[in-house]
Enzyme design. Structure first.
Site, mmCIF file in Angstrom:
data_model
loop_
_atom_site.group_PDB
_atom_site.id
_atom_site.type_symbol
_atom_site.label_atom_id
_atom_site.label_comp_id
_atom_site.label_asym_id
_atom_site.label_seq_id
_atom_site.Cartn_x
_atom_site.Cartn_y
_atom_site.Cartn_z
ATOM 1 N N TYR A 117 -8.765 9.899 3.618
ATOM 2 C CA TYR A 117 -8.828 8.888 2.562
ATOM 3 C C TYR A 117 -7.601 9.032 1.676
ATOM 4 O O TYR A 117 -7.167 10.152 1.360
ATOM 5 C CB TYR A 117 -10.089 9.058 1.712
ATOM 6 N N GLU A 205 -5.330 1.578 -1.893
ATOM 7 C CA GLU A 205 -6.319 2.401 -1.181
ATOM 8 C C GLU A 205 -6.143 2.210 0.319
ATOM 9 O O GLU A 205 -5.968 1.074 0.781
ATOM 10 C CB GLU A 205 -7.740 2.019 -1.602
#
Length: 395
Positions: A117, A205
């Site tokens: 992530y 992101e």
């Protein structure tokens, strides 16, 4: 301003950030053609909406169809696109109404060794961007933060200098990345962090960020949003705006210079100043009501803006009462009183209207409203206004 995944990947690609080949499709036939162009055995059909959680999201009335699906033939790509296009996708971020899928992105498959992530936001307390990485890629990072915060690693960086190599090495060591993968990470992470600054992003992101079997780091997803106040510096980004993904009332409000956010309550709020808007919303909730919006007409609102604000507020069928809470500083109370009366003539007040005025020329403004004959509920202070509008909305 938000953009789609495929647009974010265009920006990544231009900067040299590794992404997979892919093609946009707005029809099932185009999705099949895109699969053939990619020339591989597998591809992924990904719905393009401004919301996360697409992989776990499902299509209304077709719960077997996910928002992101692996396909192994052109026929399968066409069928998945047919299931997605024109239908509403419900994810954890869309609410139960969902968002209509108007386009899909058909992307090549790849050999995934690890999923990670990556997120970058501005840390207002540190006054610096902060790069966040986790070994828990491909899942909801909020769940990781809540239950395994020790798995999220952070590195603040100087926006003028950018992320430095020693910081990349620290992150790689914590994440267990070494060798060729670490060298790939050095270029990848520095470039993404530079993009965050150069584009005045509010958020970047990548979830999942993947390491391939050949130890290369690449973005399997992209989510980018930009600071609206800095868009004047990025004309090229404005071309990426998709108004169909935005709330129509919020778009209309922006055209008139109004700051408007649609909410779920039944009390419309018209105020001047963001701080006053938040205070108004808070005190309405304190007294048992629910605001239907955040609407700031600004310190120098003109009559046309007030009229448009009422059109937007009263266009919401859920609104049962409106509170006008104005502090006359730059804008005089007589100006807002005149604008309210003009809005009454132009739009009409179909629900109870509570008005609290304070500040410059307040007595004259109150007198104008009282002498107008218009059915307005006057309030002497903010608490009085909140109690009256909550009662009016519940009547």
């Amino acid at each position: 301003m938000k953009i789609h995944e495929y647009q974010g990947k265009q920006l990544f690609r231009q900067a040299g950030v590794r992404v997979l080949d892919g093609h946009l499709a707005e029809t099932p036939a185009a999705a099949a053609e895109a699969y053939n162009k990619l020339g591989g055995k597998i591809a992924v059909v990904k719905s393009q909406i401004h919301a996360g959680g697409r992989g776990k999201g499902t299509i209304k009335n077709n719960p077997d169809q996910r928002g992101v699906q692996l396909v192994k033939s052109a026929e399968e790509a066409e069928q998945v696109a047919k299931n997605l296009l024109g239908n509403d996708l419900v994810t954890v971020q869309t609410g139960p109404v969902g968002k209509t899928v108007n386009k899909v992105y058909v992307e090549a498959g790849c050999d995934i060794a690890r999923e990670l992530y990556l997120g970058i936001v501005l840390d207002r307390e540190a006054k610096k961007p902060v790069l966040m990485m986790s070994s828990e890629g491909g899942v909801e990072i909020e769940e990781v933060a809540a239950h395994s915060p020790e798995k999220i690693f952070k590195e603040h960086y100087d926006p003028a200098v950018g992320l430095e190599s020693y910081q990349v090495r620290k992150l790689c060591k914590k994440l267990g990345i070494e060798g060729a993968a670490a060298r790939s990470a050095d270029k990848f992470l520095k470039t993404v962090c530079r993009q965050f600054v150069d584009y005045d992003c509010s958020m970047v992101e990548i979830n999942p960020l993947v390491l391939t079997g050949s130890e290369e780091m690449l973005a399997l997803d992209s989510k980018m949003s930009f600071d609206d106040n800095a868009l004047f510096r990025h004309k090229e980004l404005l071309e990426l705006r998709d108004l169909t993904e935005e709330d129509p009332d919020e778009v209309k409000a922006a055209e008139f210079g109004l700051s408007y956010v649609n909410l779920d309550g039944n009390i419309g709020c018209l105020v001047n100043g963001a701080g006053l808007a938040m205070s108004t919303m808070d005190i309405i909730k304190l007294h048992g009501g629910e605001p239907s919006n955040f609407l700031d007409v600004g310190g120098g609102a003109k009559t046309e803006q007030v009229i448009e604000a009422f059109r937007i507020l009263l266009g919401d069928a859920n609104v049962k009462a409106v509170l006008v809470n104005i502090f006359g500083g730059i804008m005089q109370c007589t100006t807002i009183a005149a604008a309210l009366l003009e809005a009454y003539k132009t739009v009409g007040f179909s629900v109870p209207l509570v008005v609290r005025l304070e500040g410059t020329e307040v007595e004259q403004g109150r007198k104008m409203l009282a002498d107008s004959g218009v059915d307005i509920i006057s309030a002497v202070d903010l608490t009085d206004a909140a109690k009256k509008v909550v009662a009016a909305a519940g009547a």
